[in-house]
Structures are given as C-alpha cells and as structure tokens.
Design a protein around this motif. Structure first.
Motif, PDB file in Angstrom:
ATOM      1  N   TRP A 217       1.100  -1.139   0.013  1.00  0.00           N
ATOM      2  CA  TRP A 217      -0.033  -0.121  -0.107  1.00  0.00           C
ATOM      3  C   TRP A 217       0.927   1.426  -0.056  1.00  0.00           C
ATOM      4  O   TRP A 217       0.864   2.112  -0.688  1.00  0.00           O
ATOM      5  CB  TRP A 217      -0.879  -0.107   1.115  1.00  0.00           C
ATOM      6  CG  TRP A 217      -2.042   0.921   1.149  1.00  0.00           C
ATOM      7  CD1 TRP A 217      -1.837   2.315   1.918  1.00  0.00           C
ATOM      8  CD2 TRP A 217      -3.207   0.894   0.620  1.00  0.00           C
ATOM      9  NE1 TRP A 217      -3.074   2.883   1.595  1.00  0.00           N
ATOM     10  CE2 TRP A 217      -3.883   2.158   0.837  1.00  0.00           C
ATOM     11  CE3 TRP A 217      -3.926  -0.087  -0.312  1.00  0.00           C
ATOM     12  CZ2 TRP A 217      -5.155   2.394   0.306  1.00  0.00           C
ATOM     13  CZ3 TRP A 217      -5.197   0.327  -0.589  1.00  0.00           C
ATOM     14  CH2 TRP A 217      -5.810   1.288  -0.544  1.00  0.00           C
TER      15      TRP A 217
ATOM     16  N   TYR B  42       5.037   2.640   1.613  1.00  0.00           N
ATOM     17  CA  TYR B  42       6.197   2.506   2.319  1.00  0.00           C
ATOM     18  C   TYR B  42       7.002   3.845   2.503  1.00  0.00           C
ATOM     19  O   TYR B  42       6.544   4.857   2.037  1.00  0.00           O
ATOM     20  CB  TYR B  42       7.316   1.535   1.754  1.00  0.00           C
ATOM     21  CG  TYR B  42       7.860   2.087   0.573  1.00  0.00           C
ATOM     22  CD1 TYR B  42       8.818   2.636   0.478  1.00  0.00           C
ATOM     23  CD2 TYR B  42       7.007   1.997  -0.775  1.00  0.00           C
ATOM     24  CE1 TYR B  42       9.505   3.566  -0.652  1.00  0.00           C
ATOM     25  CE2 TYR B  42       7.632   2.619  -1.802  1.00  0.00           C
ATOM     26  CZ  TYR B  42       8.784   3.341  -1.796  1.00  0.00           C
ATOM     27  OH  TYR B  42       9.394   3.932  -3.026  1.00  0.00           O
TER      28      TYR B  42
ATOM     29  N   ARG C  63       8.947   1.568   7.567  1.00  0.00           N
ATOM     30  CA  ARG C  63       7.788   1.185   7.657  1.00  0.00           C
ATOM     31  C   ARG C  63       7.157   0.839   6.138  1.00  0.00           C
ATOM     32  O   ARG C  63       7.460   1.414   5.289  1.00  0.00           O
ATOM     33  CB  ARG C  63       6.988   2.259   8.184  1.00  0.00           C
ATOM     34  CG  ARG C  63       7.088   2.710   9.770  1.00  0.00           C
ATOM     35  CD  ARG C  63       6.424   3.645  10.320  1.00  0.00           C
ATOM     36  NE  ARG C  63       6.673   3.994  11.671  1.00  0.00           N
ATOM     37  CZ  ARG C  63       6.377   5.110  12.550  1.00  0.00           C
ATOM     38  NH1 ARG C  63       5.945   5.873  11.932  1.00  0.00           N
ATOM     39  NH2 ARG C  63       6.974   4.798  13.782  1.00  0.00           N
TER      40      ARG C  63
ATOM     41  N   SER D 224       3.212  -0.515   4.690  1.00  0.00           N
ATOM     42  CA  SER D 224       1.741  -0.731   4.846  1.00  0.00           C
ATOM     43  C   SER D 224       1.148  -1.504   3.867  1.00  0.00           C
ATOM     44  O   SER D 224       1.851  -1.380   2.498  1.00  0.00           O
ATOM     45  CB  SER D 224       0.850   0.596   4.984  1.00  0.00           C
ATOM     46  OG  SER D 224       1.175   1.402   6.381  1.00  0.00           O
TER      47      SER D 224
ATOM     48  N   ASN E 122      -5.901  -4.569   6.417  1.00  0.00           N
ATOM     49  CA  ASN E 122      -4.744  -3.614   6.424  1.00  0.00           C
ATOM     50  C   ASN E 122      -3.541  -3.944   7.539  1.00  0.00           C
ATOM     51  O   ASN E 122      -4.076  -4.286   8.608  1.00  0.00           O
ATOM     52  CB  ASN E 122      -5.304  -2.344   6.545  1.00  0.00           C
ATOM     53  CG  ASN E 122      -6.256  -1.942   5.389  1.00  0.00           C
ATOM     54  OD1 ASN E 122      -5.834  -2.047   4.250  1.00  0.00           O
ATOM     55  ND2 ASN E 122      -7.473  -1.515   5.806  1.00  0.00           N
ATOM     56  N   GLU E 123      -2.496  -3.985   7.319  1.00  0.00           N
ATOM     57  CA  GLU E 123      -1.571  -4.016   8.069  1.00  0.00           C
ATOM     58  C   GLU E 123      -0.333  -2.947   7.995  1.00  0.00           C
ATOM     59  O   GLU E 123      -0.042  -2.562   7.008  1.00  0.00           O
ATOM     60  CB  GLU E 123      -0.607  -5.322   8.098  1.00  0.00           C
ATOM     61  CG  GLU E 123      -1.406  -6.617   8.177  1.00  0.00           C
ATOM     62  CD  GLU E 123      -0.555  -7.705   8.041  1.00  0.00           C
ATOM     63  OE1 GLU E 123      -0.836  -8.798   8.593  1.00  0.00           O
ATOM     64  OE2 GLU E 123       0.150  -7.794   7.003  1.00  0.00           O
ATOM     65  N   GLN E 124      -0.047  -2.372   9.397  1.00  0.00           N
ATOM     66  CA  GLN E 124       1.145  -1.434   9.331  1.00  0.00           C
ATOM     67  C   GLN E 124       2.277  -2.206  10.068  1.00  0.00           C
ATOM     68  O   GLN E 124       2.182  -2.855  11.045  1.00  0.00           O
ATOM     69  CB  GLN E 124       0.515  -0.244  10.293  1.00  0.00           C
ATOM     70  CG  GLN E 124      -0.183   0.911   9.842  1.00  0.00           C
ATOM     71  CD  GLN E 124      -1.253   0.357   8.724  1.00  0.00           C
ATOM     72  OE1 GLN E 124      -1.315   0.324   7.706  1.00  0.00           O
ATOM     73  NE2 GLN E 124      -2.398  -0.025   9.159  1.00  0.00           N
ATOM     74  N   TRP E 125       3.549  -2.206   9.473  1.00  0.00           N
ATOM     75  CA  TRP E 125       4.525  -2.784   9.897  1.00  0.00           C
ATOM     76  C   TRP E 125       5.646  -1.889  10.183  1.00  0.00           C
ATOM     77  O   TRP E 125       6.047  -0.790   9.449  1.00  0.00           O
ATOM     78  CB  TRP E 125       5.250  -3.710   8.670  1.00  0.00           C
ATOM     79  CG  TRP E 125       4.274  -4.641   8.196  1.00  0.00           C
ATOM     80  CD1 TRP E 125       2.937  -5.359   8.839  1.00  0.00           C
ATOM     81  CD2 TRP E 125       4.320  -5.510   7.178  1.00  0.00           C
ATOM     82  NE1 TRP E 125       2.702  -6.112   7.795  1.00  0.00           N
ATOM     83  CE2 TRP E 125       3.572  -6.501   7.006  1.00  0.00           C
ATOM     84  CE3 TRP E 125       5.434  -5.620   6.093  1.00  0.00           C
ATOM     85  CZ2 TRP E 125       3.161  -7.450   5.992  1.00  0.00           C
ATOM     86  CZ3 TRP E 125       5.219  -6.443   4.985  1.00  0.00           C
ATOM     87  CH2 TRP E 125       4.305  -7.431   4.929  1.00  0.00           C
ATOM     88  N   GLU E 126       6.477  -2.005  11.268  1.00  0.00           N
ATOM     89  CA  GLU E 126       7.816  -1.009  11.467  1.00  0.00           C
ATOM     90  C   GLU E 126       8.699  -2.275  11.804  1.00  0.00           C
ATOM     91  O   GLU E 126       8.671  -2.838  12.559  1.00  0.00           O
ATOM     92  CB  GLU E 126       7.312  -0.231  12.600  1.00  0.00           C
ATOM     93  CG  GLU E 126       8.409   0.562  13.195  1.00  0.00           C
ATOM     94  CD  GLU E 126       8.091   1.502  14.351  1.00  0.00           C
ATOM     95  OE1 GLU E 126       9.069   1.944  14.915  1.00  0.00           O
ATOM     96  OE2 GLU E 126       6.991   1.608  14.682  1.00  0.00           O
TER      97      GLU E 126
ATOM     98  N   ARG F 170       3.601  -5.023  14.259  1.00  0.00           N
ATOM     99  CA  ARG F 170       2.629  -5.242  13.334  1.00  0.00           C
ATOM    100  C   ARG F 170       1.241  -5.140  13.998  1.00  0.00           C
ATOM    101  O   ARG F 170       0.765  -5.580  15.035  1.00  0.00           O
ATOM    102  CB  ARG F 170       2.810  -6.806  13.065  1.00  0.00           C
ATOM    103  CG  ARG F 170       1.631  -7.297  12.036  1.00  0.00           C
ATOM    104  CD  ARG F 170       1.812  -8.623  11.952  1.00  0.00           C
ATOM    105  NE  ARG F 170       0.693  -9.395  11.123  1.00  0.00           N
ATOM    106  CZ  ARG F 170      -0.550  -9.524  11.775  1.00  0.00           C
ATOM    107  NH1 ARG F 170      -0.557  -9.582  13.160  1.00  0.00           N
ATOM    108  NH2 ARG F 170      -1.532 -10.185  10.789  1.00  0.00           N
TER     109      ARG F 170
END
Length: 137
Positions: A78, A80, A84, A86, A106-110, A120
C-alpha cells in the motif's frame, strides 16, 4: 546478530520484496518460519488481540491455522517509507464445518535496523462466502 533482508530504509523494490517474503512465509502456514521475521520482543495487534514476543506469535499462528483451514493469502503493498510498510491483504479459508470465508484487512509494519519486524498492527474483517466465489484456488 540476526538480520532479515532486505533492510530499511526501503525503496519501492525492497518494499515489494519484503511484502512478497511475508506472503510466502504466511502461506507456508509454518508458525516457526513466520516468527523468524519478527524481533524477539515484537508487538502485535491482530483484530482484538495483543501479542507480544515470538513465543506468543508462534502460539497465536498455530491456533489460527488450526481454525482457518486451507488458508491462502495475497498481500499488496500500500505504501512505504524509511522503516515502515503498509499492506492491504485478503485471504480465504474455511472452518471445520466447511464454511468458506474471505478475510480483508490492512497491516502497518515497523522494522528495526536489522530488517526484523518489531511492530505489526492488523485490522481484519471476515466475510462468509459460497465456495463457488473463491478467488484463491
């Protein structure tokens, strides 16, 4: 020191690689394999659950794939930036009674500097579907 390539800061190419690696790992349905992409002290929010650390990740995923049978996942980048990423995703699965579902989210990653995911956050909704409407065969 554990590293999981590609490392941040992400470019379009490396963000796409990271998303594909995650999709491949989750489709293996191997909790131990999946857990190695995360820091030892990773923090998750998955739906209404809060999961902390690799040990809890392994237990969570083992339970997930005992319930979500014939699981098949597709992830899509989605956005970046720096460390990070998404993603949006959808996956299909059925329960023990044979009812099929498509789950959207939806996921948000760090990520840390070694390319391991330290956070996550996932929001997910399930939709019952008729088996004839499956996308991922």
């Amino acid at each position: 020191m554990e590293q999981r390539h590609p490392l941040p800061p992400f470019t379009l190419e490396t963000a796409l690689q990271k998303v594909q690696l995650a999709e491949d790992a989750w489709n293996s349905k191997d909790p131990e394999r999946v857990s190695l992409a995360y820091t030892v002290d990773t923090e998750w929010r998955n739906r209404d659950q809060f999961i902390n650390g690799r040990t809890e990740v392994v237990a969570f995923l083992a339970g997930k794939w005992e319930k979500e049978l014939d699981y098949k996942l597709k992830k899509e980048l989605w956005s970046y930036t720096d460390n990070r990423i998404s993603v949006r995703f959808e996956y299909e699965w059925h329960d023990k009674d044979g009812q099929w579902y498509r789950s959207y989210g939806n996921e948000q990653w760090e990520f840390d500097t070694n390319g391991l995911m330290q956070r996550r956050f996932a929001s997910i909704n399930d939709l019952p579907i008729d088996s004839g409407y499956r996308k991922f065969l």
